[in-house]
Design an enzyme around this catalytic site. Sequence first.
Site, PDB file in Angstrom:
ATOM      1  N   LYS A  31       0.841  -1.197   0.000  1.00 48.70           N
ATOM      2  CA  LYS A  31       0.000   0.000   0.000  1.00 48.70           C
ATOM      3  C   LYS A  31       0.878   1.249   0.000  1.00 48.70           C
ATOM      4  O   LYS A  31       2.078   1.183   0.331  1.00 48.70           O
ATOM      5  CB  LYS A  31      -0.936  -0.026   1.212  1.00 48.70           C
ATOM      6  N   TYR A 236      16.857  29.684   8.798  1.00 48.02           N
ATOM      7  CA  TYR A 236      15.648  30.347   9.313  1.00 48.02           C
ATOM      8  C   TYR A 236      15.629  30.363  10.838  1.00 48.02           C
ATOM      9  O   TYR A 236      15.949  29.355  11.479  1.00 48.02           O
ATOM     10  CB  TYR A 236      14.393  29.609   8.837  1.00 48.02           C
TER      11      TYR A 236
HETATM   12  C1  LIG Z   1      -0.529  -1.864   6.858  1.00 48.13           C
HETATM   13  C2  LIG Z   1      -1.161  -3.163   7.177  1.00 48.13           C
HETATM   14  C3  LIG Z   1      -0.395  -4.336   7.213  1.00 48.13           C
HETATM   15  C4  LIG Z   1       1.114  -4.314   7.176  1.00 48.13           C
HETATM   16  O1  LIG Z   1       1.559  -3.876   8.430  1.00 48.13           O
HETATM   17  P1  LIG Z   1       3.096  -3.710   8.790  1.00 48.13           P
HETATM   18  O2  LIG Z   1       3.095  -3.307  10.210  1.00 48.13           O
HETATM   19  O3  LIG Z   1       3.623  -2.649   7.887  1.00 48.13           O
HETATM   20  O4  LIG Z   1       3.749  -5.022   8.539  1.00 48.13           O
HETATM   21  C5  LIG Z   1      -1.062  -5.541   7.364  1.00 48.13           C
HETATM   22  N1  LIG Z   1      -2.406  -5.591   7.495  1.00 48.13           N
HETATM   23  C6  LIG Z   1      -3.167  -4.473   7.503  1.00 48.13           C
HETATM   24  C7  LIG Z   1      -4.625  -4.597   7.676  1.00 48.13           C
HETATM   25  C8  LIG Z   1      -2.566  -3.233   7.359  1.00 48.13           C
HETATM   26  O5  LIG Z   1      -3.326  -2.130   7.384  1.00 48.13           O
END
Ligand SMILES: *Cc1c(COP(=O)(O)O)cnc(C)c1O
Length: 338
Positions: A31, A236
Amino acid sequence: MTLHIDLHAIVANWQALSAKAPGARAAAVVKADAYGLGAATVAPALYQAGARDFFVALAIEGQALRPHLPDDARINVLSGHMEGADLTGLVPVLNSPEQFFRDRAMRPGKPFAIQLDTGMNRLGMEAAEWSVIRAEALAAMPDFIMSHLACADEPDHPANAMQLAAFHAMTKGCDVPRSLAATGGILLGPDYHFDLVRPGIGLYGALPFADARPVLRLSLPVIQTRLVQPGEFVGYGATWTADAPRRIATVAAGYADGILRSISSKGASLYAAGTACPLVGRVSMDLMTVDVTDLADVPPELDLICPAQPVDRLAELAGTIGYEILTSLGHRYHRTWR
Ligand SMILES: *Cc1c(COP(=O)(O)O)cnc(C)c1O
């Protein structure tokens, strides 16, 4: 501005996490464009290594990824069947009875999965909702049933055992593959593995997978250097003042590139072949200033992310987590893959 990404390390991390859950199939969570690195490159490499199950957050991410993977790769959409989503070639993980009925009406016979809420109260059907549609959902043969742990990165947190028990209770007697563990859940041990594990962050070399192989080096070009005299300030807000003659390099990246401004004045460095050069003054939109006095020669590029200062160290300095550092990585970087 070059983000060097070690694809071999990502594959090795996937294999290492798969090996920790030998009884389960290992998916790959890609994702948010593979946590900012580039799903169109990461996902095919993991497919080559044997991954067949992929997870994205949104249908549009799935549609962008679909042409990069063979047909036998399953792309699961964690947000499920939202109104108007194009789920052609994708597998929605249905999160509510509303999504379930919408999906079965619009995509009869097409693959789907189910997410149950076991305590996180973010996505998934509650026990009462599930009990109402359970028989009908199981008759339609979901690919798998999953839930997600809220505290898997804290092995001693009581929520882990509580969610595990809830997942067992809600899926008892379901003759369908089950999935509970992301990276943290894999590390909790075999009780949490079930049939499918869903590592994300560990693939990309960050905590809670402490044994991960490092994946990233971020190299940033030096635009100019100058000598700053005692009493002169830099950047800054004039937050840093030289106490002796110092050589300051100006580097071409800033918070517009995902280098969080909150690392300013916290002890971060940029690295020249292992030598730490302190970041001084504030991170600005496109620039940073670095004290390179101790270098005999200033190289054309300095590294912000490297084994000496990994993603998790930057996260600690910024008061956040590796996930946010990775997904903030900007689009102006040239990404090179090894
Ligand atoms: C993001 C996510 C994962 C992966 O989690 P990590 O902690 O990055 O390994 C797995 N399952 C769901 C439902 C998620 O939202």
